[in-house]
Design a protein around this motif. Structure first.
Motif, PDB file in Angstrom:
ATOM      1  N   THR A 188      -8.416 -58.445  25.700  1.00 23.37           N
ATOM      2  CA  THR A 188      -8.881 -57.057  25.582  1.00 23.37           C
ATOM      3  C   THR A 188     -10.013 -56.932  24.561  1.00 23.37           C
ATOM      4  OG1 THR A 188      -7.223 -56.541  23.884  1.00 23.37           O
ATOM      5  CG2 THR A 188      -6.609 -56.128  26.192  1.00 23.37           C
TER       6      THR A 188
ATOM      7  N   ARG B 271     -12.441 -53.653  23.383  1.00 21.32           N
ATOM      8  CA  ARG B 271     -11.906 -52.432  23.982  1.00 21.32           C
ATOM      9  C   ARG B 271     -11.752 -51.302  22.977  1.00 21.32           C
ATOM     10  NH1 ARG B 271      -6.849 -52.789  28.010  1.00 21.32           N
ATOM     11  NH2 ARG B 271      -8.452 -54.065  29.020  1.00 21.32           N
ATOM     12  N   TRP B 272     -11.436 -51.624  21.700  1.00 18.31           N
ATOM     13  CA  TRP B 272     -11.065 -50.573  20.759  1.00 18.31           C
ATOM     14  C   TRP B 272     -11.914 -50.575  19.498  1.00 18.31           C
ATOM     15  CZ3 TRP B 272      -6.484 -53.522  22.378  1.00 18.31           C
ATOM     16  CH2 TRP B 272      -5.782 -52.874  23.400  1.00 18.31           C
TER      17      TRP B 272
ATOM     18  N   ALA C 120      -4.060 -53.320  19.673  1.00 17.55           N
ATOM     19  CA  ALA C 120      -3.325 -52.486  20.625  1.00 17.55           C
ATOM     20  C   ALA C 120      -2.642 -51.287  19.981  1.00 17.55           C
ATOM     21  CB  ALA C 120      -2.297 -53.332  21.367  1.00 17.55           C
TER      22      ALA C 120
ATOM     23  N   ASN D 133      -4.179 -49.073  18.649  1.00 15.97           N
ATOM     24  CA  ASN D 133      -5.054 -47.973  19.028  1.00 15.97           C
ATOM     25  C   ASN D 133      -4.557 -47.250  20.282  1.00 15.97           C
ATOM     26  OD1 ASN D 133      -7.572 -47.970  17.226  1.00 15.97           O
ATOM     27  ND2 ASN D 133      -7.452 -50.135  17.797  1.00 15.97           N
ATOM     28  N   ARG D 134      -3.704 -47.894  21.058  1.00 16.25           N
ATOM     29  CA  ARG D 134      -3.160 -47.252  22.257  1.00 16.25           C
ATOM     30  C   ARG D 134      -2.268 -46.055  21.925  1.00 16.25           C
ATOM     31  NH1 ARG D 134      -2.350 -52.758  24.943  1.00 16.25           N
ATOM     32  NH2 ARG D 134      -3.762 -52.676  26.727  1.00 16.25           N
TER      33      ARG D 134
ATOM     34  N   HIS E  93       1.760 -40.046  22.317  1.00 12.78           N
ATOM     35  CA  HIS E  93       2.769 -41.095  22.413  1.00 12.78           C
ATOM     36  C   HIS E  93       3.855 -40.905  21.358  1.00 12.78           C
ATOM     37  CE1 HIS E  93      -0.600 -43.127  24.533  1.00 12.78           C
ATOM     38  NE2 HIS E  93       0.377 -43.659  25.249  1.00 12.78           N
TER      39      HIS E  93
ATOM     40  N   GLU F 127       2.829 -47.493  28.765  1.00 17.85           N
ATOM     41  CA  GLU F 127       1.724 -47.602  27.819  1.00 17.85           C
ATOM     42  C   GLU F 127       2.140 -47.182  26.409  1.00 17.85           C
ATOM     43  OE1 GLU F 127      -2.980 -46.449  27.551  1.00 17.85           O
ATOM     44  OE2 GLU F 127      -1.579 -44.926  28.235  1.00 17.85           O
ATOM     45  N   GLY F 128       1.752 -48.005  25.445  1.00 16.17           N
ATOM     46  CA  GLY F 128       2.037 -47.725  24.042  1.00 16.17           C
ATOM     47  C   GLY F 128       3.401 -48.175  23.568  1.00 16.17           C
TER      48      GLY F 128
ATOM     49  N   GLY G 219       0.487 -52.236  29.161  1.00 15.76           N
ATOM     50  CA  GLY G 219      -0.213 -51.642  28.023  1.00 15.76           C
ATOM     51  C   GLY G 219       0.642 -51.523  26.777  1.00 15.76           C
TER      52      GLY G 219
ATOM     53  N   SER H  85       2.050 -51.980  22.922  1.00 17.38           N
ATOM     54  CA  SER H  85       1.375 -51.938  21.619  1.00 17.38           C
ATOM     55  C   SER H  85       1.949 -52.951  20.641  1.00 17.38           C
ATOM     56  CB  SER H  85       1.503 -50.540  21.006  1.00 17.38           C
ATOM     57  OG  SER H  85       2.868 -50.212  20.762  1.00 17.38           O
TER      58      SER H  85
END
Length: 322
Positions: free
Chosen positions: A36, A39-40, A47, A49-50, A55, A201-202, A242, A244
């Motif tokens: 990745t 990406r951020w 991750a 940042n997800r 969340h 995700e997250g 996805g 984290s």
């Protein structure tokens, strides 16, 4: 992938499913698949940042009973096969230094925590592959004797998110997974179905292998020689969801490693390719009992590592709230 056994690996019971062998070329292709990089921003949080305020609110809605379950192990100062560099604890003041009143009692703590005993978090700077940290930064330029200039634990801050316990022994109806037992993509999917907990995700994903129940009943062993953990074929599934954060009651890696020339392939994929911090050596026995009692394997998870500038990680005592 070859299923031929490696005669140089530690001997394991033949009934323990180890999964297929993976060549270096296959592993490098997998690394590229889950990467990745770029990406951020900030990249040093990877991750994490997800995880957005939405969340966090979603995770808070999972709290029904208010039961808080700590996941950190006791500070272990006793040497053993899985603790060759014990943590340190000694008193520095027994109430006889300061006067007149009150008396004070003080102590010192120290730990070479990246091992198989102390519950800890691995920051992104902990692992480099082919000389590069997450994002392609040259490790020799980013990490020196004074610590890390990229990807340190201080860049992460706290994490509050949904946690999911993959309690494989509970799914399989056994006390623990035997050392060397591979947890593959199919096992993850089967655990989701059996436990009614979806990884999305997250999420923070916590794998219980039953290591500490086995240790309590049979005694400690050298986890570098043999330990249950994720086979690399489970990583694309987790990456696609996805996640984290990834944690375990071991260090998450299957040992002996199934990958030629890579001793910690899950560490490599998570930290150096995906930017996913890791939690190692969690005590998940209490959480397993709590989840079984409620019938719920998703919960609010709070992780707050020490703020150590340049640190490659931190001892930590995460808390799951059901």
């Amino acid at each position: 992938m070859s299923t031929d056994p490696d005669p140089e690996q530690a001997p394991l019971a033949p009934q323990v499913p180890r999964g297929p062998r993976v060549s270096r070329e296959e592993f490098d292709a997998l690394f590229a698949e889950v990467r990745t990089w770029g990406r951020w921003d900030p990249a040093a949080r990877g991750a994490w940042n997800r995880v957005t305020p939405a969340h966090v609110l979603r995770a808070a809605a999972l709290v029904r009973d208010g039961a808080a379950v700590p996941l950190g192990r006791p500070w272990d100062t006793r040497p053993s096969p899985d603790n060759p560099r014990p943590a340190l604890h000694h008193m520095t003041d027994l109430g006889d230094v300061e006067s007149p009143e009150p008396s004070a009692h003080k102590d010192f703590l120290g730990a070479d925590y990246h091992g198989k005993s102390v519950s800890h978090l691995d920051a992104l700077c902990h692992i480099a592959y082919r000389g590069e940290l997450y994002g392609g930064r040259p490790a020799r330029a980013a990490v020196g004797s004074g610590g890390a200039r990229f990807g340190s634990v201080a860049a992460l801050g706290p994490l509050v998110t949904k946690g999911v316990l993959l309690d494989l022994p509970a799914v399989l109806g056994t006390g623990w997974l035997e050392p060397g037992r591979a947890v593959r993509a199919g096992d993850v999917l089967a655990a989701e179905r059996a436990l009614g907990a979806e990884i999305d995700e997250g999420c923070a994903v916590l794998l219980r292998t039953g290591r500490f129940r086995r240790r309590r009943e049979l005694g400690p062993w050298d986890l570098d020689a043999a330990s249950a953990g994720f086979h690399v074929d489970a990583v694309p599934l987790l990456a696609g969801r996805g996640i984290s954060l990834l944690g375990s009651d071991g260090d998450g890696d299957l040992r002996p490693s199934p990958v030629e020339g890579v001793h910690s392939p899950v560490h490599t994929l998570a930290l150096a390719a995906m930017g996913v911090p890791l939690l190692d050596n969690l005590d998940l026995e209490g959480l397993s009992a709590a989840c079984a009692g409620t019938g719920r394997y998703a919960f609010l998870l709070v992780v707050s590592p020490l703020n150590v500038p340049g640190g490659t990680g931190s001892p930590v005592n995460p808390v799951a709230v059901l």
